[in-house]
Motif scaffolding. Structure first.
Motif, short mmCIF file in Angstrom:
data_model
loop_
_atom_site.label_atom_id
_atom_site.label_comp_id
_atom_site.label_asym_id
_atom_site.label_seq_id
_atom_site.Cartn_x
_atom_site.Cartn_y
_atom_site.Cartn_z
N LEU A 48 0.82 -1.17 -0.04
CA LEU A 48 0.00 -0.27 -0.04
C LEU A 48 0.53 1.15 0.02
CD1 LEU A 48 -2.68 1.46 0.09
CD2 LEU A 48 -2.44 1.31 2.80
N GLY A 49 1.90 1.23 0.87
CA GLY A 49 2.85 2.31 0.83
C GLY A 49 3.46 2.56 -0.58
N PHE A 50 3.88 1.47 -0.93
CA PHE A 50 4.67 1.59 -2.31
C PHE A 50 3.52 2.11 -3.37
CE2 PHE A 50 6.57 -0.06 -6.16
CZ PHE A 50 7.80 0.21 -6.02
N ALA A 51 2.50 1.49 -3.48
CA ALA A 51 1.57 2.08 -4.43
C ALA A 51 1.06 3.63 -4.26
CB ALA A 51 0.32 1.20 -4.32
N ALA A 52 1.11 4.18 -2.83
CA ALA A 52 0.95 5.43 -2.66
C ALA A 52 1.93 6.02 -2.95
CB ALA A 52 0.56 5.43 -1.19
N GLY A 53 3.23 5.92 -2.75
CA GLY A 53 4.50 6.52 -3.25
C GLY A 53 4.76 6.53 -4.52
N ALA A 54 4.46 5.67 -5.36
CA ALA A 54 4.77 5.35 -6.90
C ALA A 54 3.82 6.53 -7.69
CB ALA A 54 4.41 4.02 -7.25
N GLY A 55 2.38 6.57 -6.96
CA GLY A 55 1.43 7.30 -7.44
C GLY A 55 1.29 8.70 -6.98
N ASP A 56 2.38 9.11 -5.92
CA ASP A 56 2.30 10.27 -5.46
C ASP A 56 0.83 10.67 -4.82
OD1 ASP A 56 3.39 12.64 -4.31
OD2 ASP A 56 2.90 13.83 -6.11
N ALA A 57 0.12 9.57 -4.14
CA ALA A 57 -1.22 9.45 -3.94
C ALA A 57 -1.36 10.76 -2.56
CB ALA A 57 -1.79 8.38 -3.27
N ASP A 58 -2.71 11.22 -2.65
CA ASP A 58 -2.84 12.15 -1.61
C ASP A 58 -3.73 11.21 -0.66
OD1 ASP A 58 -5.67 11.87 -2.40
OD2 ASP A 58 -5.75 13.63 -3.65
N PRO A 59 -4.10 11.64 0.63
CA PRO A 59 -4.66 10.92 1.65
C PRO A 59 -5.80 10.32 1.05
CG PRO A 59 -3.96 13.10 2.45
CD PRO A 59 -3.64 13.14 1.18
N ASP A 60 -6.98 10.80 0.16
CA ASP A 60 -7.99 10.24 -0.25
C ASP A 60 -7.63 9.32 -1.14
OD1 ASP A 60 -9.70 12.28 0.96
OD2 ASP A 60 -10.02 13.49 -0.85
N GLU A 61 -6.75 9.25 -2.00
CA GLU A 61 -6.20 8.23 -2.85
C GLU A 61 -5.73 7.25 -2.13
OE1 GLU A 61 -5.36 5.86 -6.42
OE2 GLU A 61 -6.82 7.65 -5.79
N VAL A 62 -4.95 7.24 -1.13
CA VAL A 62 -4.52 6.25 -0.16
C VAL A 62 -5.41 5.51 0.57
CG1 VAL A 62 -3.10 5.81 2.06
CG2 VAL A 62 -2.10 7.58 0.46
N GLU A 63 -6.45 6.11 0.84
CA GLU A 63 -7.92 5.64 1.61
C GLU A 63 -8.35 4.80 0.56
OE1 GLU A 63 -11.81 6.99 3.71
OE2 GLU A 63 -10.03 8.12 3.95
N ARG A 64 -8.52 5.21 -0.83
CA ARG A 64 -9.08 4.58 -1.80
C ARG A 64 -8.57 3.17 -2.14
NH1 ARG A 64 -8.94 3.26 -6.88
NH2 ARG A 64 -7.05 4.33 -7.51
N LEU A 65 -7.12 3.22 -2.22
CA LEU A 65 -6.15 2.09 -2.27
C LEU A 65 -6.20 1.10 -1.35
CD1 LEU A 65 -2.88 3.81 -3.60
CD2 LEU A 65 -4.53 2.42 -5.20
N ALA A 66 -6.34 1.49 -0.01
CA ALA A 66 -6.39 0.53 1.20
C ALA A 66 -7.73 0.04 1.08
CB ALA A 66 -6.38 1.72 2.43
N GLY A 67 -8.87 0.78 0.65
CA GLY A 67 -10.23 0.08 0.38
C GLY A 67 -10.17 -1.21 -0.47
N ARG A 68 -9.45 -0.79 -1.78
CA ARG A 68 -9.45 -2.23 -2.63
C ARG A 68 -8.76 -3.07 -1.98
NH1 ARG A 68 -7.03 0.73 -7.81
NH2 ARG A 68 -6.62 -1.24 -8.22
N ALA A 69 -7.52 -2.72 -1.17
CA ALA A 69 -6.75 -3.85 -0.77
C ALA A 69 -7.61 -4.59 0.51
CB ALA A 69 -5.46 -3.47 -0.03
N GLN A 70 -8.31 -4.01 1.06
CA GLN A 70 -9.22 -4.39 2.17
C GLN A 70 -10.44 -5.41 1.61
OE1 GLN A 70 -10.16 -2.04 5.45
NE2 GLN A 70 -11.86 -3.36 6.34
N GLN A 71 -11.00 -4.92 0.39
CA GLN A 71 -12.03 -5.93 -0.11
C GLN A 71 -11.29 -7.26 -0.73
OE1 GLN A 71 -13.56 -2.95 -3.26
NE2 GLN A 71 -15.41 -2.60 -1.89
#
Length: 107
Positions: A48-71
């Protein structure tokens, strides 16, 4: 030292400036540990951290990515002790005795 202090010190040591939603990360890690296997927790958090950093994700995007991983973790239905498909040695049939001289090949 509490978790917030640890995050601040670790961020300094790793030379990263970021805000961490530790509740989000811990919830995701817990779900991965419970539904996949215990060792999936740190790997999931790392990815999740790698994806967030690679995409320069903002907090909302990190939450969206985490939601996908959690699902994905919540829907995981493979037993934790199932063999890795890459580690299974399937028997390969030996066709060396088959006569291919009469085979017709179309060009």
């Amino acid at each position: 030292m509490n978790l917030h202090d640890w995050i601040d010190e670790l961020s300094d040591a790793l030379d990263v400036e970021t805000e961490v939603d530790e509740g989000l990360i811990l919830d995701l890690a817990r779900v991965a540990a419970e539904n996949v296997q215990k060792t999936a927790a740190p790997i999931t958090a790392y990815l999740l951290g790698f994806a967030a950093g690679a995409g320069d994700a903002d907090p909302d995007e990190v939450e969206r990515l985490a939601g996908r991983a959690q699902q994905l973790a919540e829907s995981w239905d493979r037993p934790s002790d199932a063999p890795d498909p890459d580690d299974i040695d399937d028997e390969v049939p030996d066709d060396s005795s088959v006569d291919h001289t009469d085979d017709e090949y179309e060009d």
